[in-house]
Design an enzyme around this catalytic site. Structure first.
Site, PDB file in Angstrom:
ATOM      1  N   ASP A  29       0.821  -1.295  -0.085  1.00  0.00           N
ATOM      2  CA  ASP A  29       0.223   0.157  -0.087  1.00  0.00           C
ATOM      3  C   ASP A  29       0.879   1.331   0.095  1.00  0.00           C
ATOM      4  O   ASP A  29       1.874   1.440   0.562  1.00  0.00           O
ATOM      5  CB  ASP A  29      -1.016  -0.128   1.388  1.00  0.00           C
ATOM      6  CG  ASP A  29      -2.038   1.055   1.069  1.00  0.00           C
ATOM      7  OD1 ASP A  29      -2.353   1.471   0.131  1.00  0.00           O
ATOM      8  OD2 ASP A  29      -2.207   1.566   2.125  1.00  0.00           O
ATOM      9  N   ASN A  77     -11.235  -2.789  -4.612  1.00  0.00           N
ATOM     10  CA  ASN A  77     -10.427  -1.961  -5.490  1.00  0.00           C
ATOM     11  C   ASN A  77     -11.252  -1.536  -6.787  1.00  0.00           C
ATOM     12  O   ASN A  77     -10.834  -0.580  -7.665  1.00  0.00           O
ATOM     13  CB  ASN A  77      -9.154  -2.322  -5.795  1.00  0.00           C
ATOM     14  CG  ASN A  77      -8.183  -2.317  -4.709  1.00  0.00           C
ATOM     15  OD1 ASN A  77      -7.245  -3.005  -4.319  1.00  0.00           O
ATOM     16  ND2 ASN A  77      -8.349  -1.048  -3.799  1.00  0.00           N
TER      17      ASN A  77
HETATM   18  C1  IPE Z   1      -5.497  -2.687   0.275  1.00  0.00           C
HETATM   19  O1  IPE Z   1      -5.304  -1.096   0.113  1.00  0.00           O
HETATM   20  C2  IPE Z   1      -5.633  -3.138  -0.916  1.00  0.00           C
HETATM   21  C3  IPE Z   1      -4.234  -3.628  -1.732  1.00  0.00           C
HETATM   22  C4  IPE Z   1      -3.130  -2.989  -1.451  1.00  0.00           C
HETATM   23  C5  IPE Z   1      -4.369  -4.451  -2.809  1.00  0.00           C
HETATM   24  P1  IPE Z   1      -6.200  -0.101  -0.156  1.00  0.00           P
HETATM   25  O2  IPE Z   1      -5.629   0.945  -0.309  1.00  0.00           O
HETATM   26  O3  IPE Z   1      -7.285  -0.530  -1.325  1.00  0.00           O
HETATM   27  O4  IPE Z   1      -7.174  -0.321   1.254  1.00  0.00           O
HETATM   28  P2  IPE Z   1      -7.935   1.159   1.965  1.00  0.00           P
HETATM   29  O5  IPE Z   1      -8.764   1.572   0.959  1.00  0.00           O
HETATM   30  O6  IPE Z   1      -6.683   2.014   2.437  1.00  0.00           O
HETATM   31  O7  IPE Z   1      -8.223   0.494   3.179  1.00  0.00           O
HETATM   32  C1  IPE Z   2      -1.783  -0.047  -3.367  1.00  0.00           C
HETATM   33  O1  IPE Z   2      -1.420   1.566  -3.307  1.00  0.00           O
HETATM   34  C2  IPE Z   2      -1.985  -0.558  -4.593  1.00  0.00           C
HETATM   35  C3  IPE Z   2      -3.433  -0.825  -4.606  1.00  0.00           C
HETATM   36  C4  IPE Z   2      -4.638  -1.010  -3.847  1.00  0.00           C
HETATM   37  C5  IPE Z   2      -3.666  -1.662  -6.086  1.00  0.00           C
HETATM   38  P1  IPE Z   2      -2.627   2.550  -3.537  1.00  0.00           P
HETATM   39  O2  IPE Z   2      -3.001   2.828  -5.023  1.00  0.00           O
HETATM   40  O3  IPE Z   2      -3.727   2.125  -2.595  1.00  0.00           O
HETATM   41  O4  IPE Z   2      -1.875   3.856  -2.735  1.00  0.00           O
HETATM   42  P2  IPE Z   2      -2.319   4.787  -1.834  1.00  0.00           P
HETATM   43  O5  IPE Z   2      -3.062   4.010  -0.576  1.00  0.00           O
HETATM   44  O6  IPE Z   2      -3.727   5.727  -2.319  1.00  0.00           O
HETATM   45  O7  IPE Z   2      -1.285   5.706  -1.699  1.00  0.00           O
HETATM   46 MG    MG Z   3      -4.028   2.567  -0.479  1.00  0.00          MG
END
Ligand code: IPE
Ligand code: IPE
Ligand code: MG
Length: 250
Positions: A29, A77
């Protein structure tokens, strides 16, 4: 010639095997924030994640970790913009295609955990090709969690049990933890010992709910594109000092 000087410098901490996690769950993340902070498109952060994941795999191999589960795309997602979802689907497909031979050479077995409906067919194809290619590898298992949700996994497993009951193959007495485990996406997955989340967020976001019932959580204040093997080593070292009781007493 030295292909990757950094890899040779990988010095895992010396931790007795009994204090090492068998299974690490990793929420990759912070990619979007990493890119936004630099005035880049969010997708640039995702792109950086590919190498970081491969470095984490190397770090796990150096430590002797048995199972690594990487959260790549959650069932939630799909709520993102159409462009980002489309990018992530294509990106997951390409990463699998690019890295499966590399993973195979390292002796890594790749397993997919996730829900089939809605997931792009081309992504499923690459996941299954990677599974097929690496199925006999034994050094480490890398579970790619794509279109994965902990609740979805439980619902899918419970549905299978109900179907079996309706066909008269099982009865109420067969509804046990062990039997539900058999119908999860990867029935052979050991319980999560160490649940890791970089990016500063302190939540599980629906990752491996069942398997993490007694996991130790380590949250690290670094965005995934900046994550290094040293961060993993630090987390594993912290884990080694945790006192795990599983509800019992010493
Ligand atoms: C969790 O991260 C999912 C993945 C890393 C694939 P998200 O960024 O989607 O989770 P939230 O929205 O912060 O809970
Ligand atoms: C994690 O990074 C990757 C996925 C959830 C696919 P994010 O895209 O959630 O990055 P942030 O949390 O918005 O910075
Ligand atoms: Mg994220």
């Amino acid at each position: 010639m030295k292909e990757n000087p950094q890899k040779e410098a990988l010095r895992p901490p010396e931790i007795p095997e009994k204090f090492l996690p068998r299974h690490i769950a990793l929420v990759m993340d912070g990619n979007g924030r990493w890119a936004t902070e630099r005035g880049l498109e969010r997708t640039e952060g995702h792109k950086r994640g590919e190498k970081v994941l491969m470095d984490v795999v190397d770090a796990c191999l150096a430590l002797g970790i048995e199972y690594l589960s990487a959260y790549a795309f959650s069932t939630e997602n799909w709520r993102r913009s159409r462009d980002e979802v489309r990018f992530l689907m294509g990106f997951n497909r390409d990463v699998l295609r690019r890295q499966r031979d590399v993973l195979h050479e390292k002796g890594v077995r790749v397993v997919w955990a996730g829900r089939r409906p809605r997931l792009w067919r081309s992504v499923i194809r690459e996941l299954e090709a990677a599974e097929e290619l690496t199925r006999h590898n034994t050094r480490m298992t890398l579970v790619m969690c794509v279109n994965y949700g902990g609740r979805a996994e439980l619902i899918d497993g419970i549905s299978t049990l109900i179907d079996k009951a309706n066909r008269g193959e099982i009865t109420r007495r067969d509804v046990t933890e062990k039997n539900l485990q058999r119908y999860l996406y990867d029935p052979g997955m050991p319980e999560v010992d160490l649940f890791l989340r970089p990016s500063g967020e302190k939540r599980t976001s629906n990752f491996l709910l069942w398997q993490s019932a007694y996991a130790e959580h380590v949250y690290q204040d670094v965005l995934f594109p900046d994550y290094t093997p040293q961060h993993l080593f630090d987390a594993v070292t912290e884990y080694a000092h945790r006192d795990r009781r599983f509800g019992g007493t010493k």
